[in-house]
Every structure is written in C-alpha cells, then in structure tokens.
Motif scaffolding. Structure first.
Motif, short mmCIF file in Angstrom:
data_model
loop_
_atom_site.label_atom_id
_atom_site.label_comp_id
_atom_site.label_asym_id
_atom_site.label_seq_id
_atom_site.Cartn_x
_atom_site.Cartn_y
_atom_site.Cartn_z
N ALA A 17 37.94 37.53 -18.74
CA ALA A 17 37.22 36.76 -19.86
C ALA A 17 35.86 36.92 -19.82
O ALA A 17 35.20 37.30 -19.19
N CYS A 18 35.19 35.92 -20.84
CA CYS A 18 33.74 35.94 -20.72
C CYS A 18 32.88 35.55 -19.55
O CYS A 18 31.86 35.95 -19.52
N CYS A 19 33.51 34.93 -18.61
CA CYS A 19 32.78 34.66 -17.40
C CYS A 19 32.26 36.30 -16.85
O CYS A 19 31.34 36.08 -15.95
N GLY A 51 37.15 34.26 -15.49
CA GLY A 51 37.62 34.07 -16.56
C GLY A 51 38.87 33.52 -16.79
O GLY A 51 39.65 32.77 -15.72
N THR A 52 39.72 33.65 -17.81
CA THR A 52 41.24 32.69 -17.88
C THR A 52 42.20 33.41 -17.34
O THR A 52 42.41 34.72 -17.43
N GLY A 78 33.66 29.86 -12.83
CA GLY A 78 33.75 29.35 -14.20
C GLY A 78 34.82 28.32 -14.21
O GLY A 78 36.02 28.22 -13.82
N ALA A 79 34.98 27.56 -15.36
CA ALA A 79 35.90 26.43 -15.65
C ALA A 79 37.16 27.06 -15.80
O ALA A 79 38.16 26.35 -15.51
N CYS A 80 37.49 28.18 -16.57
CA CYS A 80 38.67 28.70 -16.95
C CYS A 80 39.33 29.16 -15.40
O CYS A 80 40.49 28.72 -15.12
N PRO A 86 38.73 25.36 -21.29
CA PRO A 86 39.03 25.01 -22.54
C PRO A 86 40.47 25.26 -23.09
O PRO A 86 40.86 24.59 -23.93
N TYR A 87 41.10 26.18 -22.35
CA TYR A 87 42.68 26.50 -22.70
C TYR A 87 43.56 25.51 -21.68
O TYR A 87 44.55 26.23 -21.46
N GLY A 109 31.36 25.25 -14.87
CA GLY A 109 30.36 25.71 -15.91
C GLY A 109 31.39 26.58 -16.80
O GLY A 109 32.33 27.30 -16.51
N CYS A 110 31.01 26.61 -18.16
CA CYS A 110 31.39 27.50 -19.40
C CYS A 110 30.48 27.53 -20.35
O CYS A 110 30.13 26.76 -21.23
N PRO A 111 29.63 28.59 -20.03
CA PRO A 111 29.79 29.58 -18.97
C PRO A 111 29.28 29.15 -17.67
O PRO A 111 28.20 28.26 -17.69
N PRO A 112 29.44 29.59 -16.62
CA PRO A 112 28.87 29.25 -15.23
C PRO A 112 27.60 30.21 -15.28
O PRO A 112 27.34 31.06 -15.82
S1 SF4 Z 1 34.94 29.32 -18.57
FE1 SF4 Z 1 34.18 29.47 -20.69
S2 SF4 Z 1 32.64 31.27 -20.61
FE2 SF4 Z 1 34.25 31.43 -18.90
S3 SF4 Z 1 36.07 32.53 -19.43
FE3 SF4 Z 1 36.47 30.46 -19.80
S4 SF4 Z 1 35.72 30.36 -22.07
FE4 SF4 Z 1 34.90 32.02 -20.99
#
Ligand code: SF4
Length: 128
Positions: A17-19, A51-52, A78-80, A86-87, A109-112
C-alpha cells in the motif's frame, strides 16, 4: 541496496500500500542505493513489508519470506505493517506482520519517514 558503503544488505520491498511510496522515496533520495553487480557479499537479506497486510495475503507473504536466504530479517515499515494502522479494526486486515513472520523491527508512522527505514536497516545489521 545499501545506505552506506560499509553496510551492504539485500532488501526486498513487499509493497502492499502507500508505505511503498516512502520506500521508493528512500531510493529516489539516495538513502538506499540500487544494487550494482559486485562480488561483495551482503551482510543480510531483508524483507521490508510496506503497507497494509490483509489476512488473504498470509500464504504469499510466508512464501516470499521463506524464499529469502539466510541470514535474513524482516522490517515492518509503517503503522499498517506494524499494527494494522488506521484499518486495525477491519475484518480483513491483520494486526501487524508479526502475526505472519518474525519481524525484528517496527518502524512507526503513517506514513513513516524514509530516514526511519534506513535507521532500522543499519541498526539491524549492526546487531549481527
Ligand atoms: S501506514 Fe499509512 S501510509 Fe502506510 S500503508 Fe498504512 S495508511 Fe498507507
């Protein structure tokens, strides 16, 4: 890839994902260097999970991990990848890559920040 001429590791990014964009940013900014042909052996092989993580991906992630030669370690970037981010309360999202494989480092971090990824890589290699 390497972050320092004295720290050579092979890094595989599992961009989910976005990370993964932050991993790419680390490369684009020269914090990580794409591998060049060299006889110098890597000090470690690293799987970066960016990512997630969803429950449906577990078998593929484990297969990717098992295909990486020893010595190896994994980084949750990252946090995911660390906790579901967040999920965290989604029925389909895993609450961190630690449920799937033995991750050594968790980068918050989100994002890290790309710099935090490099610091985790350097610290992990230094511990070896
Ligand atoms: S931690 Fe944030 S930036 Fe990284 S994949 Fe999850 S939602 Fe995206």
């Amino acid at each position: 890839m390497t972050s320092d001429p004295g720290v050579r590791v092979h890094v595989r990014d599992l961009g989910l994902a976005c990370c993964a964009v932050e991993f790419t940013a680390a490369v684009a900014r020269g914090l990580l260097t794409p591998a060049q042909d060299t006889d110098e052996p890597a000090r470690a092989h690293v799987l970066v999970v960016s990512g997630t993580v969803t429950d449906a991906l577990h078998d593929d992630i484990r297969a990717t991990w098992e295909a990486i030669p020893e010595p190896r370690f994994a980084v949750a970037f990252g946090a995911c990848a660390t906790s579901g981010g967040p999920y965290w309360d989604s029925y389909a999202v895993t609450s961190g890559i630690g449920d799937v494989l033995p991750a050594e480092h968790y980068v918050p971090g989100c994002p890290p920040r790309p710099e935090a990824l490099v610091a985790a890589l350097v610290e992990s290699v230094a511990l070896r």
